[in-house]
Motif scaffolding. Structure first.
Motif, PDB file in Angstrom:
ATOM      1  N   ASP A 100       0.823  -1.296  -0.032  1.00 26.21           N
ATOM      2  CA  ASP A 100       0.064  -0.023   0.076  1.00 26.21           C
ATOM      3  C   ASP A 100       0.702   1.209   0.112  1.00 26.21           C
ATOM      4  O   ASP A 100       0.224   2.392   0.556  1.00 26.21           O
ATOM      5  N   THR A 101       2.031   1.258  -0.497  1.00 23.38           N
ATOM      6  CA  THR A 101       2.959   2.444  -0.347  1.00 23.38           C
ATOM      7  C   THR A 101       3.753   2.531  -1.607  1.00 23.38           C
ATOM      8  O   THR A 101       3.941   1.587  -2.335  1.00 23.38           O
ATOM      9  N   THR A 141       3.868   8.396  -1.555  1.00 27.79           N
ATOM     10  CA  THR A 141       2.673   8.354  -0.611  1.00 27.79           C
ATOM     11  C   THR A 141       3.142   8.369   0.674  1.00 27.79           C
ATOM     12  O   THR A 141       2.686   8.925   1.644  1.00 27.79           O
ATOM     13  N   ARG A 174       3.258   6.190   2.905  1.00 29.28           N
ATOM     14  CA  ARG A 174       2.133   5.317   3.899  1.00 29.28           C
ATOM     15  C   ARG A 174       2.784   4.274   4.564  1.00 29.28           C
ATOM     16  O   ARG A 174       4.158   3.573   3.968  1.00 29.28           O
ATOM     17  N   THR A 191      -1.295   0.508   7.364  1.00 29.01           N
ATOM     18  CA  THR A 191      -2.629   0.593   6.753  1.00 29.01           C
ATOM     19  C   THR A 191      -3.656  -0.135   7.760  1.00 29.01           C
ATOM     20  O   THR A 191      -3.392  -1.247   8.547  1.00 29.01           O
ATOM     21  N   SER A 199       2.134  -1.131   5.586  1.00 28.99           N
ATOM     22  CA  SER A 199       1.807  -0.583   4.262  1.00 28.99           C
ATOM     23  C   SER A 199       3.156  -0.957   3.628  1.00 28.99           C
ATOM     24  O   SER A 199       3.297  -1.303   2.167  1.00 28.99           O
ATOM     25  N   TRP A 231      -4.775   4.964   5.882  1.00 29.06           N
ATOM     26  CA  TRP A 231      -3.263   4.824   5.746  1.00 29.06           C
ATOM     27  C   TRP A 231      -2.702   6.052   6.617  1.00 29.06           C
ATOM     28  O   TRP A 231      -3.076   7.125   6.731  1.00 29.06           O
ATOM     29  N   SER A 265       0.985   7.822   7.200  1.00 30.75           N
ATOM     30  CA  SER A 265       1.709   8.239   6.672  1.00 30.75           C
ATOM     31  C   SER A 265       2.955   8.767   7.245  1.00 30.75           C
ATOM     32  O   SER A 265       2.715   9.200   8.573  1.00 30.75           O
TER      33      SER A 265
END
Length: 102
Positions: A5-6, A10, A12, A15, A57, A78, A80
């Motif tokens: 998820d990164t 981003t 992130r 998650t 992430s 998310w 970050s």
């Protein structure tokens, strides 16, 4: 497809997914499949109402399995970091614990 998820843009690092579906039963599909960073068998997490799943992430590969019937409703969050992700890549990032309650 399975993914992290990164990205470098981003930032992130964590998650979180909160499942909100009213009714879900085995066989409905839509489970979150998590591939442990150290290897081993994938873990499927059922999208049951009020289940909260939290994972890295940057190091947890995952995907959503196809929905066979019904609805899969969820909210993703998310968290970050403003630090470059490369600075966060330490051996501790491989520690993953999956827990959920019915």
């Amino acid at each position: 497809p399975a993914h992290f998820d990164t990205t470098a843009t981003t930032g992130r690092v964590v998650t979180a997914i909160l499942y909100l579906s009213e009714a879900w039963a085995p066989g409905d599909g839509g489970e979150l499949r998590v591939y442990p960073p150290g290897g081993g068998a994938p873990v499927d997490v059922a999208p049951r109402r009020n289940a909260l799943v939290v994972f890295s992430s940057t190091s947890v590969l995952h995907r959503t399995l196809p929905l066979v019937r019904g609805l899969r409703t969820a909210v993703s969050f998310w968290f970050s970091s403003t630090e470059p992700i490369a600075l966060l890549e330490t051996p501790r990032r491989h520690l993953v614990k999956l827990a959920h309650a019915d």
